[in-house]
Design an enzyme around this catalytic site. Structure first.
Site, PDB file in Angstrom:
ATOM      1  N   SER B 113       0.772  -1.435  -0.316  1.00  0.00           N
ATOM      2  CA  SER B 113      -0.063  -0.033   0.144  1.00  0.00           C
ATOM      3  C   SER B 113       1.008   1.429   0.217  1.00  0.00           C
ATOM      4  CB  SER B 113      -0.319  -0.268   0.773  1.00  0.00           C
ATOM      5  OG  SER B 113      -0.067   0.509   2.364  1.00  0.00           O
ATOM      6  N   LYS B 150       0.926   4.289   6.629  1.00  0.00           N
ATOM      7  CA  LYS B 150       0.107   5.399   5.953  1.00  0.00           C
ATOM      8  C   LYS B 150       0.819   6.386   6.519  1.00  0.00           C
ATOM      9  CE  LYS B 150      -3.037   2.419   4.086  1.00  0.00           C
ATOM     10  NZ  LYS B 150      -2.445   0.848   4.041  1.00  0.00           N
TER      11      LYS B 150
END
Lengths: 191, 191
Positions: B113, B150
């Site tokens: 990700s 993230k």
DNA sequence: TACGATACCGAACGATCGTTCGGGAGTCAA
DNA sequence: TTGACTCCCGAACGATCGTTCGGTATCGTA
């Protein structure tokens, strides 16, 4: 024993700053004990668990587990497992990344020709000097007196240097190309 | 001064083995001097050049240049400069990457990700535990009892977690999200 | 309540630390 | 040859080292 964990943490911080472990007297002041005897006992406990050792000069030195950092698995929620006895996994990053210090050189990456391999400008790669390399290795080649980072590949029986960025062309070396070494590690610092 | 180079090499070897510098008496035996006074003078010379220092306990400790690894610039062709006097930049990778050992955790990256930020599956990130983070930091958040990597961003006054991969959605946290720490470093081992 | 185990304190011990000082051996230039 | 300089030796110094010992406070278990 519960406190030992905090004591160890303070020692680790001290070591990180000074690259040496302090004397018992200093440890006492550092961790908040007021007797060298208490320190001696605490040190003995840490020794028993492999966190510290004694050097030939009766100097305190880091033990095997001193550098072990909690390696958190991406599952658990709470604090990372308190290193009960699980395999240490990571010793020092240095040792992990640089297996042969005397043959290794650090090279700062410039340009983005390997960005698809996750190698960005500013990253530092650990290069192990050697002339032989295998197909698939990321190598440092010397082209026109400049270091170049590319992946070694084979094409129709010839060696080629393939960048990991579609914007760059594949290099089909002539004779004036020399392999300097292969990339064995990479690290990057944020901020 | 000519011999000092060899003396230093022996000290570096010793340090690599023991992670501590020996006492003057041991140094004498190690490098082949037979008086602590000679050692003291040699050490003073090394100190002057920044290879070793003294700890608060008058213990010998490695100096800034002790860990010098040759950092090759992307220009020179021959062997990397023999550490003439240029600033070495990189000390130990450990120290460079982990400024606060006791607050830091190593996390192995799973998933892709963050691949556009050059963070691949299998990479190891150094996470410094703290609750506060700034916009732009890459953070480790705990979502549904799982670690997630993230980039922290702000959107209309709200905090959001933005993956660096177009295939993943932006996460707009509800209340059950907690910042575990921020990513301060990354390393990767090839092969 | 009694008990052993644990964690710490405070004082004292000899051992070893790093420093200091005077001096010897070698090199190099004048 | 002389003098300055560098590098090292050997002995002595007080300071600090890590260890040891008896003693105190606080636990959990019986």
């Amino acid at each position: 024993m519960a406190n030992d964990r905090q004591y160890l943490a303070k020692l680790q911080d001290y070591y990180a700053r000074h690259r040496v472990l302090p004397s018992y007297a200093s440890i006492a002041a550092l961790v908040g004990l007021s007797s060298k005897a208490s320190v001696a006992e605490m040190v003995m406990r840490l020794k028993a668990h492999g966190f510290v050792e004694s050097s030939p000069d009766r100097r305190l030195k880091p033990g095997k587990r001193f550098f072990e950092r909690p390696v958190a698995e991406s599952v658990r929620a709470g604090l990372p497992a308190p290193a009960s006895d699980a395999a240490p996994e990571a010793v020092t990053i240095d040792e992990h990344l640089v297996p042969h210090p005397s043959r290794s050189v650090l090279v700062t990456v410039k340009g983005d020709s390997m960005i698809d391999a996750g190698i960005h400008a500013g990253d530092v790669v650990v290069v192990e000097k050697r002339v032989a390399a295998n197909v698939g290795d990321i190598v440092v080649a010397i082209i026109d007196n400049e270091f170049t980072l590319k992946r070694l590949d084979r094409e129709k029986g010839h060696i080629v240097l393939r960048p990991e960025n579609k914007a760059y062309p594949i290099i089909r070396p002539k004779d004036d190309t020399e392999i300097f070494g292969i990339v064995v590690g990479l690290f990057r610092k944020y901020r």
